[in-house]
Design an enzyme around this catalytic site. Structure first.
Site, PDB file in Angstrom:
ATOM      1  N   THR A  13      43.252  63.565  25.959  1.00  0.00           N
ATOM      2  CA  THR A  13      43.975  62.357  26.359  1.00  0.00           C
ATOM      3  C   THR A  13      45.475  62.617  26.467  1.00  0.00           C
ATOM      4  O   THR A  13      46.111  62.283  27.470  1.00  0.00           O
ATOM      5  CB  THR A  13      43.740  61.254  25.298  1.00  0.00           C
ATOM      6  OG1 THR A  13      42.351  61.226  24.996  1.00  0.00           O
ATOM      7  CG2 THR A  13      44.199  59.913  25.754  1.00  0.00           C
ATOM      8  N   LYS A 106      50.745  65.185  13.591  1.00  0.00           N
ATOM      9  CA  LYS A 106      51.375  64.634  12.366  1.00  0.00           C
ATOM     10  C   LYS A 106      50.744  65.198  11.099  1.00  0.00           C
ATOM     11  O   LYS A 106      51.427  65.433  10.109  1.00  0.00           O
ATOM     12  CB  LYS A 106      51.276  63.118  12.363  1.00  0.00           C
ATOM     13  CG  LYS A 106      49.863  62.616  12.161  1.00  0.00           C
ATOM     14  CD  LYS A 106      49.523  61.417  12.930  1.00  0.00           C
ATOM     15  CE  LYS A 106      48.052  61.519  13.291  1.00  0.00           C
ATOM     16  NZ  LYS A 106      47.573  60.539  14.186  1.00  0.00           N
ATOM     17  N   VAL A 133      55.020  60.826  15.178  1.00  0.00           N
ATOM     18  CA  VAL A 133      55.171  59.549  14.463  1.00  0.00           C
ATOM     19  C   VAL A 133      55.368  58.430  15.473  1.00  0.00           C
ATOM     20  O   VAL A 133      56.238  58.508  16.345  1.00  0.00           O
ATOM     21  CB  VAL A 133      56.384  59.586  13.498  1.00  0.00           C
ATOM     22  CG1 VAL A 133      56.571  58.232  12.821  1.00  0.00           C
ATOM     23  CG2 VAL A 133      56.209  60.668  12.451  1.00  0.00           C
ATOM     24  N   ILE A 137      57.231  55.588  20.467  1.00  0.00           N
ATOM     25  CA  ILE A 137      58.546  55.091  20.030  1.00  0.00           C
ATOM     26  C   ILE A 137      59.447  56.295  19.746  1.00  0.00           C
ATOM     27  O   ILE A 137      59.088  57.149  18.936  1.00  0.00           O
ATOM     28  CB  ILE A 137      58.444  54.209  18.761  1.00  0.00           C
ATOM     29  CG1 ILE A 137      57.421  53.086  18.944  1.00  0.00           C
ATOM     30  CG2 ILE A 137      59.809  53.641  18.383  1.00  0.00           C
ATOM     31  CD1 ILE A 137      57.212  52.204  17.711  1.00  0.00           C
ATOM     32  N   LYS A 206      52.759  60.086   8.330  1.00  0.00           N
ATOM     33  CA  LYS A 206      53.889  59.725   9.201  1.00  0.00           C
ATOM     34  C   LYS A 206      55.120  59.370   8.352  1.00  0.00           C
ATOM     35  O   LYS A 206      56.248  59.688   8.730  1.00  0.00           O
ATOM     36  CB  LYS A 206      53.481  58.568  10.112  1.00  0.00           C
ATOM     37  CG  LYS A 206      52.452  58.982  11.166  1.00  0.00           C
ATOM     38  CD  LYS A 206      51.823  57.796  11.851  1.00  0.00           C
ATOM     39  CE  LYS A 206      50.815  58.214  12.919  1.00  0.00           C
ATOM     40  NZ  LYS A 206      49.956  57.103  13.357  1.00  0.00           N
TER      41      LYS A 206
HETATM   42  N1  HSE Z   1      44.977  56.798  14.754  1.00  0.00           N
HETATM   43  C1  HSE Z   1      46.379  56.699  14.964  1.00  0.00           C
HETATM   44  C2  HSE Z   1      46.779  55.228  14.888  1.00  0.00           C
HETATM   45  C3  HSE Z   1      46.729  57.297  16.293  1.00  0.00           C
HETATM   46  O1  HSE Z   1      45.880  54.378  14.873  1.00  0.00           O
HETATM   47  O2  HSE Z   1      47.963  54.921  14.811  1.00  0.00           O
HETATM   48  C4  HSE Z   1      48.190  57.578  16.493  1.00  0.00           C
HETATM   49  O3  HSE Z   1      48.719  58.448  15.540  1.00  0.00           O
END
Ligand code: HSE
Length: 430
Positions: A13, A106, A133, A137, A206
């Site tokens: 993706t 991450k 992260v 953004i 994160k």
């Molecule tokens: N699984 C993560 C989320 C994807 O739901 O934020 C993005 O890091």
């Protein structure tokens, strides 16, 4: 015009998003960098699956990492595979081979980021990870560049889209936790194994990366207090709403007396606070700093093009460093000793939901236990939930973590008082 050749590790993706941004925005990228960015090769498990795909027909597809690492034309390796062990091995080898690396990983950067940054420095190459992260953004480079002269005191954020989506659906559509989780999985927000999302580990990783850049401190995963959202039931959401709050899974990194404290857990956020309006899969990061005060950054925390945009902005940053001969300086040059705050100095208000046997002396017994821990009650409400069980909801005045841990231990000893949930409450002024 000269060309800057890159290789992608992964064509899923996010990798496909990188291909599409580089193809579609090439004219602007050329103006910004003075170079043409060319995707020379890509590593995938089964090359045959990709060879017929027109979008990839100029890319050399391989399943052999050494073809990429030994290719002198490849200047930047972009890792978008998402595993820890293989990615760590490939990134270490790429850095050691003198290649710059851009990654969205991450999990890897939270756990092994410090070590990989050392390797990058040693070989005078760049290692950037803006996409790791809050997806799209642009928060990491903002912290590093735009807050470089400011002192950040806290970073609070909704940094996991899956759990924010689940909590939004539980709050707005009265879905159960299970129903909302299934929807999040169908929409592709949740990781293949959603444990990491719903138990708070994704957000914790994160927050470690955010704290590294904001405070210059390397905090390990074991040092983060982590609670997920599995225990939240619709009753808590309704009771929180009655009190004027929404429940959000919040990551918090705070400096208290120059000592760090990182936690992830459900928090009651005042309905009037900006963070309460962050719905569905969106993310937001709220920064408090000495000079700037409060700033908030909002946007998509995942997705192909948003995440790919962060990756391509890292590629452009590397290309500018190459032109300026300034590679290998590290994403962040701010480093501090990592000192952790002790429980006694970490204060917050709390929401407690308890089930009590419906006897006249039980409420006073509970008040007695709280008084022994010197925990003052701001609000208390009792409702009968079954014939012989009543629910008591308590909002405390500010208490520290040590008091809260002692209270929990005391309550566990009581046979007819059951602590159902205990969540922090975000300060109304914050
Ligand atoms: N699984 C993560 C989320 C994807 O739901 O934020 C993005 O890091």
């Amino acid at each position: 015009m000269s060309q800057l050749k890159i290789a992608l590790l992964g064509l899923g993706t996010v990798g496909s998003g990188v291909v599409s941004i580089i193809n579609q925005h090439q004219d602007k990228i050329k103006q910004m960098t003075g170079q043409e960015i060319v995707i020379k090769s890509a590593l995938v498990k089964t090359p045959d699956k990709y060879k017929e795909e027109p979008a990839f027909n100029t890319i050399e597809i391989t399943n052999d990492i050494s073809t990429i690492l030994s290719d002198p034309e490849v200047t930047i390796v972009v890792e978008v595979m998402g595993t820890i062990d293989a990615a760590k091995d490939y990134i270490s080898r790429a850095l050691t081979a003198g290649k710059h690396v851009v990654t969205a990983n991450k999990d890897l950067m939270a756990v092994h980021g410090g070590q990989l940054e050392e390797i990058a420095k040693e070989h005078t190459v760049d290692l950037y990870y803006e996409a790791s992260v809050a997806g799209g953004i642009p928060i990491l480079r903002t912290i590093v560049n735009s807050f470089s002269s400011d002192m950040i005191q806290s970073v609070k954020g909704i940094v996991n889209g899956t759990t924010n989506y689940i909590l939004t659906k539980m709050t707005e559509d009265n879905l159960s936790y299970q129903e909302a989780l299934i929807q999040a999985q169908e929409k592709g927000f949740a990781e293949s194994d959603p444990t990491s999302d719903v138990d708070g580990w994704d957000a914790a990783r994160k927050m470690i990366i955010l704290a590294r850049l904001a405070f210059g401190m390397n905090i390990s995963l074991e040092e983060v207090s982590v609670q997920g959202i599995r225990g939240i039931d619709v009753n808590d959401i309704v009771r929180a709403k009655d009190l004027g709050y929404k429940i959000k899974l919040l990551g918090q990194a705070r400096l208290i007396d120059e000592k760090a404290f990182l936690e992830v857990g459900p928090v009651l956020v005042p309905e009037t606070h900006l963070l309460a309006s962050v719905s569905n899969e969106n993310n937001a990061v709220l920064i408090n700093s000495a000079a700037l005060g409060e700033t908030m950054f909002y946007g998509p925390g995942a997705g192909s093009l948003p995440t790919a945009n962060s990756i391509v902005s890292d590629i452009i940053a590397v290309s500018k460093n190459i032109a300026n001969n300034s590679c290998g300086k590290g994403f962040n040059s701010y480093h501090q000793p990592s000192i952790l705050a002790e429980d006694a100095i970490i204060y917050a208000n709390y929401y407690l939901s308890l089930h009590l046997e419906n006897r006249p002396d039980r409420l006073s017994a509970l008040e007695q236990i709280m008084a022994e821990q010197e925990i003052a009650i701001e609000k208390a409400d009792q409702q009968l939930v079954e014939n012989d069980i009543s629910q008591v909801v308590i909002v405390t005045q500010p208490v520290n973590k040590a008091q809260i841990k002692d209270l929990k231990a005391q309550l566990e000893k009581e046979v007819d008082i059951e602590l159902k949930t205990m969540y922090q409450i975000m300060d109304k002024e914050v």
